[in-house]
Motif scaffolding. Structure first.
Motif, mmCIF file in Angstrom:
data_model
loop_
_atom_site.group_PDB
_atom_site.id
_atom_site.type_symbol
_atom_site.label_atom_id
_atom_site.label_comp_id
_atom_site.label_asym_id
_atom_site.label_seq_id
_atom_site.Cartn_x
_atom_site.Cartn_y
_atom_site.Cartn_z
ATOM 1 N N LEU A 39 -51.256 117.170 31.610
ATOM 2 C CA LEU A 39 -51.560 118.321 32.461
ATOM 3 C C LEU A 39 -50.283 118.891 33.064
ATOM 4 O O LEU A 39 -49.378 118.142 33.445
ATOM 5 C CB LEU A 39 -52.509 117.897 33.589
ATOM 6 C CG LEU A 39 -53.796 117.186 33.160
ATOM 7 C CD1 LEU A 39 -54.513 116.605 34.384
ATOM 8 C CD2 LEU A 39 -54.728 118.137 32.414
ATOM 9 N N ALA A 40 -50.239 120.224 33.154
ATOM 10 C CA ALA A 40 -49.098 120.883 33.803
ATOM 11 C C ALA A 40 -49.549 122.279 34.218
ATOM 12 O O ALA A 40 -50.749 122.567 34.266
ATOM 13 C CB ALA A 40 -47.881 120.916 32.869
ATOM 14 N N SER A 41 -48.584 123.157 34.528
ATOM 15 C CA SER A 41 -48.936 124.503 34.993
ATOM 16 C C SER A 41 -49.333 125.396 33.818
ATOM 17 O O SER A 41 -49.171 125.020 32.648
ATOM 18 C CB SER A 41 -47.744 125.128 35.720
ATOM 19 O OG SER A 41 -46.807 125.580 34.771
ATOM 20 N N ASN A 133 -40.736 106.699 47.706
ATOM 21 C CA ASN A 133 -39.528 107.429 47.366
ATOM 22 C C ASN A 133 -38.620 106.543 46.498
ATOM 23 O O ASN A 133 -38.522 105.344 46.722
ATOM 24 C CB ASN A 133 -38.838 107.779 48.693
ATOM 25 C CG ASN A 133 -37.528 108.456 48.482
ATOM 26 O OD1 ASN A 133 -36.481 107.842 48.531
ATOM 27 N ND2 ASN A 133 -37.574 109.728 48.225
ATOM 28 N N CYS A 134 -37.937 107.167 45.544
ATOM 29 C CA CYS A 134 -37.120 106.406 44.590
ATOM 30 C C CYS A 134 -36.069 105.515 45.266
ATOM 31 O O CYS A 134 -35.888 104.357 44.887
ATOM 32 C CB CYS A 134 -36.444 107.349 43.611
ATOM 33 S SG CYS A 134 -35.817 108.847 44.368
ATOM 34 N N SER A 135 -35.392 106.039 46.286
ATOM 35 C CA SER A 135 -34.319 105.236 46.911
ATOM 36 C C SER A 135 -34.888 104.042 47.661
ATOM 37 O O SER A 135 -34.254 102.984 47.747
ATOM 38 C CB SER A 135 -33.466 106.063 47.876
ATOM 39 O OG SER A 135 -33.880 107.369 47.928
ATOM 40 N N THR A 166 -33.827 115.330 41.580
ATOM 41 C CA THR A 166 -34.315 116.656 41.998
ATOM 42 C C THR A 166 -35.204 117.278 40.927
ATOM 43 O O THR A 166 -35.913 118.238 41.209
ATOM 44 C CB THR A 166 -33.110 117.590 42.281
ATOM 45 O OG1 THR A 166 -32.152 116.879 43.055
ATOM 46 C CG2 THR A 166 -33.517 118.838 43.022
ATOM 47 N N GLY A 167 -35.151 116.753 39.702
ATOM 48 C CA GLY A 167 -36.003 117.297 38.650
ATOM 49 C C GLY A 167 -35.199 117.894 37.500
ATOM 50 O O GLY A 167 -33.957 117.921 37.529
ATOM 51 N N ALA A 168 -35.940 118.388 36.508
ATOM 52 C CA ALA A 168 -35.328 118.846 35.258
ATOM 53 C C ALA A 168 -34.317 119.978 35.484
ATOM 54 O O ALA A 168 -33.260 120.022 34.840
ATOM 55 C CB ALA A 168 -36.429 119.280 34.296
HETATM 56 P P1 NAP Z 1 -39.788 118.514 37.493
HETATM 57 O O1 NAP Z 1 -38.944 117.992 36.390
HETATM 58 O O2 NAP Z 1 -39.408 119.787 38.136
HETATM 59 O O3 NAP Z 1 -41.299 118.638 36.926
HETATM 60 C C1 NAP Z 1 -42.325 119.225 37.690
HETATM 61 C C2 NAP Z 1 -43.658 119.073 36.966
HETATM 62 O O4 NAP Z 1 -44.689 119.602 37.803
HETATM 63 C C3 NAP Z 1 -43.733 119.837 35.642
HETATM 64 O O5 NAP Z 1 -44.550 119.154 34.732
HETATM 65 C C4 NAP Z 1 -44.413 121.137 36.077
HETATM 66 O O6 NAP Z 1 -45.121 121.785 35.042
HETATM 67 C C5 NAP Z 1 -45.402 120.629 37.086
HETATM 68 N N1 NAP Z 1 -45.802 121.720 37.978
HETATM 69 C C6 NAP Z 1 -45.025 122.457 38.771
HETATM 70 N N2 NAP Z 1 -45.760 123.417 39.384
HETATM 71 C C7 NAP Z 1 -47.026 123.265 38.941
HETATM 72 C C8 NAP Z 1 -48.257 123.945 39.200
HETATM 73 N N3 NAP Z 1 -48.327 124.991 40.026
HETATM 74 N N4 NAP Z 1 -49.366 123.509 38.579
HETATM 75 C C9 NAP Z 1 -49.316 122.467 37.722
HETATM 76 N N5 NAP Z 1 -48.193 121.790 37.429
HETATM 77 C C10 NAP Z 1 -47.059 122.189 38.044
HETATM 78 O O7 NAP Z 1 -39.902 117.470 38.687
HETATM 79 P P2 NAP Z 1 -39.846 115.846 38.640
HETATM 80 O O8 NAP Z 1 -38.480 115.379 38.943
HETATM 81 O O9 NAP Z 1 -40.524 115.388 37.404
HETATM 82 O O10 NAP Z 1 -40.687 115.479 39.939
HETATM 83 C C11 NAP Z 1 -42.079 115.640 39.979
HETATM 84 C C12 NAP Z 1 -42.637 114.926 41.194
HETATM 85 O O11 NAP Z 1 -42.249 113.562 41.193
HETATM 86 C C13 NAP Z 1 -42.183 115.479 42.546
HETATM 87 O O12 NAP Z 1 -43.251 115.368 43.441
HETATM 88 C C14 NAP Z 1 -41.069 114.559 42.936
HETATM 89 O O13 NAP Z 1 -40.910 114.500 44.336
HETATM 90 C C15 NAP Z 1 -41.600 113.247 42.410
HETATM 91 N N6 NAP Z 1 -40.559 112.261 42.197
HETATM 92 C C16 NAP Z 1 -39.460 112.541 41.472
HETATM 93 C C17 NAP Z 1 -38.496 111.552 41.311
HETATM 94 C C18 NAP Z 1 -37.271 111.790 40.536
HETATM 95 O O14 NAP Z 1 -36.400 110.902 40.566
HETATM 96 N N7 NAP Z 1 -37.150 112.907 39.819
HETATM 97 C C19 NAP Z 1 -38.672 110.313 41.854
HETATM 98 C C20 NAP Z 1 -39.808 110.051 42.574
HETATM 99 C C21 NAP Z 1 -40.733 111.039 42.726
HETATM 100 P P3 NAP Z 1 -44.457 123.034 34.236
HETATM 101 O O15 NAP Z 1 -43.488 122.428 33.275
HETATM 102 O O16 NAP Z 1 -45.636 123.644 33.579
HETATM 103 O O17 NAP Z 1 -43.800 123.895 35.263
#
Ligand code: NAP
Length: 341
Positions: A39-41, A133-135, A166-168
Motif C-alpha cells: 500500500l502507498a499513495s 525511534n531508530c536511535s 529522513t527517507g528516500a
Molecule cells: P519515505 O522513504 O519518504 O517513504 C514514505 C512512504 O509513505 C512511501 O511509501 C509513500 O508512498 C508513503 N506515503 C506518503 N504519503 C502518503 C499518503 N498520503 N498516502 C499513502 N502513502 C503515503 O519515508 P521512510 O524513511 O520510509 O519513513 C516512513 C515512516 O517510517 C515515517 O513515519 C518515518 O518516521 C518512519 N521511520 C523511518 C525510519 C528511517 O530510518 N527512515 C526509521 C524509523 C521510522 P509514495 O511512494 O506513494 O509517496
C-alpha cells in the motif's frame, strides 16, 4: 519461523525507504506469509514491487485496504498512521507502526523485542504496537543487559545519524549535493535547512520550547517507557551527518553499581542481536559502513569513564532502516504470529 500457519501482511508505505526494507526483511527471515498487500499513495498505485522474484502491484492506502489482513506494518508517516491505523485495527489487523504517532500513548505498547517483548501483550486494547525511534532502538539493545546487571541511573548520548533516517528523498539529496560539489556546480537543497554534504547538522526533527529537538526528547521519553523507569536520567544531542546508512552513537552511562569494561564486553558477547566489535589496537570498532544491511547492533570502544565512580562509554552503530525500523517491526510481527495470533 517454523509454524505451519501463515499470516496475511499489509505494508503501508511499501514504496518508501523503510517499506522497501520491510519487504527485504520479510524475505530474508522467511516470514510465514499468506497474502502480501503493498500500500502507498495514489502516486504509486499500480507500480510493481518485487518480492521473492514475483511482482506485486501497489494498491491505495485507504480505510478499506485492510480486509483479511492479520498484521499491518505501517511506515507511511505519522499523519497516515493516525488516519488509517485505527481502521486497520478495526478491520481485525494488528498494526505495527513505525511512525511517532502512537509511541508515547500510554495505551499502546512501545516495543524492542530484545528489551521488553512482554509489552507486546498489551496490543489487545487498541490493536496497535508502536516501533520506537531508530536511535532509541539501537541504544537500548546495547544498554538493556547492562541495565539488568547494574541499573543505569543516567545516559548521556550524542548521535551521528544517517540521511536515510529522513527517507528516500534525503538519500537522493546527499548524492545530488556530492555530485554537484565535485562538478563545481551550485549545491541543490530541498530536504534539510542547510547543506548536508560535508556538514553536520545538530538539528533532527523540530525544536521544542525547552531548546531540545523532538528527536532528542524521543530518546529521553521512549527510553523511560521501555525501561519502565521514569527516574532514569537521559540527555541527548542528535546530529545528522553525511552518511547514507547507519546511525552511530557515543553513549555514556552512569550505573548504580560498579561494572568493569571487561564485564560489559562479556555481556555484549552474550546478548542476542548485538555484535561486539572492539579491538581498537587493530583499528576494529563499529563503523556505519560495516553495519549497512546487517541485522546486528554493533558495539565497541567500551571503556570505563574515569571521571566518575561508576561510568562506562560505548560506541553503538546499527542500520537505522533495518534494526532502527523494518527489522524491529518484523521481529514484533514474528512474536505476534508465534505467541498471540
Ligand atoms: P519515505 O522513504 O519518504 O517513504 C514514505 C512512504 O509513505 C512511501 O511509501 C509513500 O508512498 C508513503 N506515503 C506518503 N504519503 C502518503 C499518503 N498520503 N498516502 C499513502 N502513502 C503515503 O519515508 P521512510 O524513511 O520510509 O519513513 C516512513 C515512516 O517510517 C515515517 O513515519 C518515518 O518516521 C518512519 N521511520 C523511518 C525510519 C528511517 O530510518 N527512515 C526509521 C524509523 C521510522 P509514495 O511512494 O506513494 O509517496
Amino acid at each position: 519461523m517454523s509454524q505451519a500457519r501463515t499470516f496475511n501482511v499489509a505494508v503501508a508505505g511499501a514504496t518508501g525507504a523503510v517499506g522497501g526494507a520491510m519487504l527485504d526483511v520479510l524475505e530474508r527471515r522467511d516470514f510465514p506469509l499468506g497474502e502480501l498487500r503493498l500500500l502507498a499513495s495514489s502516486r504509486s498505485v499500480g507500480k510493481k514491487l518485487t518480492f521473492k522474484g514475483k511482482e506485486i502491484a501497489v494498491q491505495l492506502l485507504d480505510k478499506d485496504a485492510f480486509k483479511g489482513i492479520d498484521i499491518a506494518l505501517f511506515s507511511a508517516g505519522a499523519a497516515r498512521s493516525l488516519e488509517f491505523a485505527p481502521a486497520a485495527a478495526a478491520a481485525g489487523a494488528v498494526v505495527v507502526d513505525n511512525s511517532s504517532a502512537y509511541r508515547m500513548d500510554p495505551e499502546i505498547p512501545l516495543v524492542v523485542p530484545e528489551v521488553n517483548p512482554h509489552a507486546i501483550a498489551r496490543y489487545k486494547k487498541r490493536g496497535i504496537i508502536a516501533n520506537p525511534n531508530c536511535s532509541t532502538i539501537q541504544m537500548l539493545v546495547a544498554l538493556k543487559p547492562i541495565h539488568d546487571a547494574v541499573r543505569i541511573k543516567r545516559i548521556v548520548v550524542s548521535t551521528y545519524q544517517a540521511v536515510s533516517g529522513t527517507g528516500a528523498k534525503a538519500i537522493e539529496e546527499l548524492e545530488a549535493q556530492v555530485r554537484a560539489w565535485v562538478a563545481g556546480q551550485p549545491i541543490p537543497r530541498e530536504v534539510y535547512p542547510h547543506q548536508i554534504a560535508f556538514n553536520c547538522l545538530p538539528h533532527i526533527d523540530s525544536f521544542l520550547d525547552n531548546g531540545y529537538t523532538k528527536e532528542e526528547m524521543k530518546m529521553v521519553n521512549e527510553t523511560r517507557k521501555m525501561f519502565e523507569d521514569d527516574s532514569i536520567g537521559v540527555t541527548a544531542t542528535t546530529v545528522r551527518v553525511p552518511v547514507f546508512y547507519g546511525h552511530s552513537e557515543a553513549v555514556n552511562i552512569e550505573t548504580e553499581r560498579k561494572i568493569s569494561a571487561a564485564r560489559v564486553k562479556e555481556l555484549m558477547r552474550q546478548t542476542p542481536g548485538v555484535k561486539l566489535v572492539d579491538e581498537p589496537t587493530l583499528a576494529q570498532y563499529p563503523l556505519a559502513l560495516d553495519c549497512a544491511g546487517k541485522f546486528e547492533t554493533l558495539v565497541g570502544r567500551i571503556r570505563e569513564d574515569e571521571s566518575i565512580a561508576n561510568g562506562i562509554n560505548l560506541w553503538v552503530v546499527a542500520d537505522n532502516i533495518l534494526k532502527g525500523a523494518a527489522l524491529n517491526a518484523v521481529q514484533i510481527a514474528e512474536i505476534l504470529g508465534r505467541d498471540y495470533l
